[in-house]
Design an enzyme around this catalytic site. Structure first.
Site, mmCIF file in Angstrom:
data_model
loop_
_atom_site.group_PDB
_atom_site.id
_atom_site.type_symbol
_atom_site.label_atom_id
_atom_site.label_comp_id
_atom_site.label_asym_id
_atom_site.label_seq_id
_atom_site.Cartn_x
_atom_site.Cartn_y
_atom_site.Cartn_z
ATOM 1 N N ASP A 1 43.106 40.296 -6.345
ATOM 2 C CA ASP A 1 43.208 40.150 -4.886
ATOM 3 C C ASP A 1 44.222 41.126 -4.281
ATOM 4 O O ASP A 1 44.232 41.355 -3.079
ATOM 5 C CB ASP A 1 43.576 38.702 -4.506
ATOM 6 C CG ASP A 1 44.918 38.239 -5.060
ATOM 7 O OD1 ASP A 1 45.558 38.990 -5.824
ATOM 8 O OD2 ASP A 1 45.336 37.103 -4.720
ATOM 9 N N GLU A 2 45.072 41.721 -5.134
ATOM 10 C CA GLU A 2 46.106 42.625 -4.599
ATOM 11 C C GLU A 2 45.499 43.849 -3.928
ATOM 12 O O GLU A 2 46.170 44.529 -3.158
ATOM 13 C CB GLU A 2 47.062 43.072 -5.709
ATOM 14 C CG GLU A 2 47.796 41.904 -6.321
ATOM 15 C CD GLU A 2 49.087 42.292 -7.044
ATOM 16 O OE1 GLU A 2 49.571 43.413 -6.868
ATOM 17 O OE2 GLU A 2 49.596 41.430 -7.772
ATOM 18 N N LYS B 1 43.891 49.680 -9.200
ATOM 19 C CA LYS B 1 42.838 48.665 -9.360
ATOM 20 C C LYS B 1 41.769 48.834 -8.272
ATOM 21 O O LYS B 1 40.575 48.671 -8.532
ATOM 22 C CB LYS B 1 43.427 47.246 -9.296
ATOM 23 C CG LYS B 1 44.286 46.859 -10.487
ATOM 24 C CD LYS B 1 43.520 46.764 -11.799
ATOM 25 C CE LYS B 1 42.588 45.574 -11.847
ATOM 26 N NZ LYS B 1 41.910 45.477 -13.171
ATOM 27 N N LEU C 1 56.081 36.286 -13.275
ATOM 28 C CA LEU C 1 57.025 35.299 -12.750
ATOM 29 C C LEU C 1 57.144 34.001 -13.574
ATOM 30 O O LEU C 1 58.253 33.644 -13.990
ATOM 31 C CB LEU C 1 56.680 34.952 -11.288
ATOM 32 C CG LEU C 1 57.665 33.960 -10.650
ATOM 33 C CD1 LEU C 1 59.051 34.561 -10.516
ATOM 34 C CD2 LEU C 1 57.153 33.499 -9.287
HETATM 35 P P1 NAD Z 1 47.823 42.041 -19.690
HETATM 36 O O1 NAD Z 1 48.770 43.131 -19.305
HETATM 37 O O2 NAD Z 1 48.363 40.762 -20.228
HETATM 38 O O3 NAD Z 1 46.796 42.590 -20.781
HETATM 39 C C1 NAD Z 1 46.221 43.851 -20.709
HETATM 40 C C2 NAD Z 1 45.579 44.156 -22.064
HETATM 41 O O4 NAD Z 1 44.933 45.435 -21.970
HETATM 42 C C3 NAD Z 1 46.570 44.250 -23.214
HETATM 43 O O5 NAD Z 1 46.076 43.573 -24.342
HETATM 44 C C4 NAD Z 1 46.659 45.740 -23.495
HETATM 45 O O6 NAD Z 1 46.980 46.050 -24.841
HETATM 46 C C5 NAD Z 1 45.267 46.209 -23.113
HETATM 47 N N1 NAD Z 1 45.229 47.620 -22.727
HETATM 48 C C6 NAD Z 1 46.043 48.260 -21.858
HETATM 49 N N2 NAD Z 1 45.705 49.551 -21.768
HETATM 50 C C7 NAD Z 1 44.625 49.732 -22.586
HETATM 51 C C8 NAD Z 1 43.813 50.838 -22.906
HETATM 52 N N3 NAD Z 1 44.027 52.045 -22.355
HETATM 53 N N4 NAD Z 1 42.791 50.659 -23.765
HETATM 54 C C9 NAD Z 1 42.564 49.450 -24.334
HETATM 55 N N5 NAD Z 1 43.320 48.358 -24.073
HETATM 56 C C10 NAD Z 1 44.329 48.506 -23.201
HETATM 57 O O7 NAD Z 1 46.933 41.799 -18.404
HETATM 58 P P2 NAD Z 1 46.302 40.441 -17.840
HETATM 59 O O8 NAD Z 1 47.303 39.757 -17.003
HETATM 60 O O9 NAD Z 1 45.636 39.716 -18.935
HETATM 61 O O10 NAD Z 1 45.189 41.039 -16.856
HETATM 62 C C11 NAD Z 1 43.888 41.334 -17.330
HETATM 63 C C12 NAD Z 1 43.072 41.920 -16.194
HETATM 64 O O11 NAD Z 1 43.002 40.993 -15.134
HETATM 65 C C13 NAD Z 1 43.678 43.194 -15.602
HETATM 66 O O12 NAD Z 1 42.622 44.071 -15.294
HETATM 67 C C14 NAD Z 1 44.374 42.720 -14.340
HETATM 68 O O13 NAD Z 1 44.425 43.742 -13.376
HETATM 69 C C15 NAD Z 1 43.450 41.588 -13.917
HETATM 70 N N6 NAD Z 1 44.080 40.506 -13.130
HETATM 71 C C16 NAD Z 1 45.211 39.888 -13.599
HETATM 72 C C17 NAD Z 1 45.748 38.837 -12.866
HETATM 73 C C18 NAD Z 1 46.961 38.098 -13.342
HETATM 74 O O14 NAD Z 1 47.466 37.234 -12.627
HETATM 75 N N7 NAD Z 1 47.480 38.359 -14.533
HETATM 76 C C19 NAD Z 1 45.142 38.431 -11.670
HETATM 77 C C20 NAD Z 1 44.004 39.102 -11.236
HETATM 78 C C21 NAD Z 1 43.469 40.127 -11.989
HETATM 79 O O1 TDX Z 2 61.436 38.295 -11.719
HETATM 80 C C1 TDX Z 2 60.636 38.149 -10.780
HETATM 81 N N1 TDX Z 2 61.079 37.633 -9.593
HETATM 82 C C2 TDX Z 2 60.284 37.479 -8.510
HETATM 83 O O2 TDX Z 2 60.728 37.015 -7.451
HETATM 84 C C3 TDX Z 2 59.247 38.517 -10.892
HETATM 85 C C4 TDX Z 2 58.707 39.075 -12.162
HETATM 86 C C5 TDX Z 2 58.448 38.318 -9.791
HETATM 87 N N2 TDX Z 2 58.942 37.839 -8.624
HETATM 88 C C6 TDX Z 2 58.025 37.636 -7.495
HETATM 89 C C7 TDX Z 2 57.187 38.847 -7.120
HETATM 90 C C8 TDX Z 2 55.913 38.207 -6.608
HETATM 91 O O3 TDX Z 2 56.062 37.865 -5.243
HETATM 92 O O4 TDX Z 2 57.084 36.633 -7.898
HETATM 93 C C9 TDX Z 2 55.766 36.925 -7.425
HETATM 94 C C10 TDX Z 2 54.823 37.049 -8.609
HETATM 95 O O5 TDX Z 2 55.180 38.243 -9.300
HETATM 96 P P1 TDX Z 2 54.386 38.741 -10.592
HETATM 97 O O6 TDX Z 2 54.354 37.649 -11.595
HETATM 98 O O7 TDX Z 2 54.963 40.060 -10.983
HETATM 99 O O8 TDX Z 2 52.896 38.865 -10.041
HETATM 100 P P2 TDX Z 2 52.260 39.722 -8.844
HETATM 101 O O9 TDX Z 2 53.065 40.912 -8.519
HETATM 102 O O10 TDX Z 2 51.948 38.771 -7.733
HETATM 103 O O11 TDX Z 2 50.907 40.231 -9.574
HETATM 104 C C11 TDX Z 2 50.161 39.343 -10.439
HETATM 105 O O12 TDX Z 2 49.046 38.809 -9.793
HETATM 106 C C12 TDX Z 2 47.963 39.664 -9.528
HETATM 107 C C13 TDX Z 2 49.747 40.074 -11.709
HETATM 108 O O13 TDX Z 2 50.875 40.640 -12.326
HETATM 109 C C14 TDX Z 2 48.700 41.121 -11.434
HETATM 110 O O14 TDX Z 2 48.252 41.715 -12.631
HETATM 111 C C15 TDX Z 2 47.553 40.478 -10.727
HETATM 112 O O15 TDX Z 2 46.621 41.455 -10.352
#
Ligand code: NAD
Ligand code: TDX
Length: 350
Positions: free
Chosen positions: A135-136, A163, A199
């Site tokens: 959603d970012e 993204k 976070l």
């Molecule tokens: P993450 O950082 O935990 O995991 C990413 C994985 O991708 C890791 O296992 C890493 O080794 C692998 N990777 C990175 N670069 C690579 C490459 N070049 N080739 C092969 N593997 C590679 O990420 P996540 O939080 O699990 O997010 C997964 C997907 O979901 C991402 O595309 C992210 O943008 C999306 N997403 C995450 C969130 C969230 O809240 N975490 C929310 C919305 C969307």
């Molecule tokens: O130490 C911290 N203190 C703090 O206040 C960290 C790590 C984060 N924050 C704040 C920043 C954000 O407002 O908390 C909120 C959440 O931060 P993150 O966990 O870094 O997430 P965010 O930046 O919202 O992005 C996450 O959600 C969308 C994922 O990392 C992304 O991969 C995903 O696409």
């Protein structure tokens, strides 16, 4: 029997997705392609690693030779692209790595999928390229309103810009080549196996080690939290029943201010784990550059068209999550040693 090529399956959401799919479906095969960056951890997949329907390939999504070979060796039906650099703060320090993996990596996957699936001027039946988006890409909301699928893209961080670019490349392969694609854009996930730079696991890890809990800016930024398993379910539903070429927003009307999250985590840990964990650990630090104020998803489309809804309330999900991290302290210790310590010290000057 459908064969899934899951990229980034050793990361947080990818590993939850593989476990979810193998637990729920016996008639699928999963190839996990992951380069094992700091965020990838094969220990996340211990419970399914010996499943006959699971196969791990160590490699980079940008490696054209390797990805073509995977398409040749395994009859890949679905690509589910999780692989990405995913942390906003790291993207501010090093935008280039984000473009390389998130944009060029996605482009390579699209090209390899097209090579394998577009034969003699037509697409093979039953194929799907699914892009896991965020959603970012929509930018930041004011106090009211929600992101819908038609909200303009307005990314602010190098992460969200990369993204948005990869989503647009996927869309271009649909518009130009009629590639069978779908895209989901999800809000903030939480749950097991999340790297403790994000976070919620960062708060838990720091609190149990009596370290400061860094809150960016005034702590009033809002995120829309979704339990990771609900996200996995949404992706499965979109791949199997979503309309080709469409975007689906995934979120659960679960908005919380960051400071509320911090207080909930402290309150639970104080009551159930260690009564010396108190709000005194809260430390306001400099705000993130370009910090988006509020994210809020309107999930009507995926609800109305596919019947998806978030099954886990935040109240239940957060307790499940904290309990998981308390039970898996060793996982946390292993993953936060070495490179992470250096990163943490650099980010927070501790
Ligand atoms: P993450 O950082 O935990 O995991 C990413 C994985 O991708 C890791 O296992 C890493 O080794 C692998 N990777 C990175 N670069 C690579 C490459 N070049 N080739 C092969 N593997 C590679 O990420 P996540 O939080 O699990 O997010 C997964 C997907 O979901 C991402 O595309 C992210 O943008 C999306 N997403 C995450 C969130 C969230 O809240 N975490 C929310 C919305 C969307
Ligand atoms: O130490 C911290 N203190 C703090 O206040 C960290 C790590 C984060 N924050 C704040 C920043 C954000 O407002 O908390 C909120 C959440 O931060 P993150 O966990 O870094 O997430 P965010 O930046 O919202 O992005 C996450 O959600 C969308 C994922 O990392 C992304 O991969 C995903 O696409």
């Amino acid at each position: 029997m459908k064969t899934y090529l899951v990229t980034g399956g050793a990361g947080f959401i990818g590993s939850n997705f593989i476990i979810y799919m193998l637990k729920n479906f016996k008639d699928i095969k999963i190839i996990n392609l992951d380069s094992l960056t700091y965020a990838g951890n094969l220990n996340n997949l211990k419970e399914i690693e010996s499943d006959v329907n699971y196969h791990f390939v160590h490699g980079d999504i940008r490696d054209n030779f390797l990805v073509n070979k995977i398409f040749e060796d395994f009859k890949v039906d679905y690509v589910v692209n999780f692989a990405a650099e995913s942390h906003v703060d790291r993207s501010i320090e090093d935008p280039e790595t984000f473009v390389k993996t998130n944009v060029l990596g996605t482009l390579n996957l699209l090209n390899c999928a097209k090579k394998a699936w577009y034969v003699d001027g037509k697409w093979k039946e039953g194929k799907r390229f699914h892009q896991v988006g965020t959603d970012e890409v929509y930018g930041s909301l004011g106090e009211t309103g929600y992101f819908t699928e038609s909200t303009s893209l307005d990314p602010h961080s190098p992460y969200s810009a990369s993204k948005a670019s990869s989503d647009l490349m996927v869309k271009a392969y649909f518009d130009t080549f009629q590639m069978p694609i779908t895209i989901t854009r999800c809000s903030n996930n939480y749950g097991p196996f999340q790297f403790p730079e994000k976070l919620i696991p960062l708060l838990i890890n720091n609190a149990i080690n009596h370290k400061a809990l860094p809150i960016y800016g005034d702590g009033l930024n809002v995120r829309d939290w979704l339990y990771v398993e609900d996200h996995c379910k949404a992706i499965d539903m979109v791949i199997n029943n979503g309309t080709i070429g469409e975007v689906y927003n995934v979120g659960g009307h679960n908005e919380r201010k960051n400071i509320e999250i911090v207080k909930e985590v402290i309150e639970y840990l104080n009551r159930e784990y260690d009564n010396t964990i108190t709000e005194e650990l809260i430390t306001y630090v400099e705000d993130r550059k370009g910090h988006d104020r509020r994210y809020g998803i309107d999930p009507s489309k995926i609800k109305d068209e596919l019947g998806w809804y978030p099954e886990t309330s935040f109240e239940k999900g957060i307790i499940k999550t904290i309990k998981w991290y308390l039970k898996n302290k060793q996982w946390m210790e292993e993953i936060t040693s070495g490179e992470y310590e250096n990163y943490y010290n650099k980010m927070y000057n501790k």
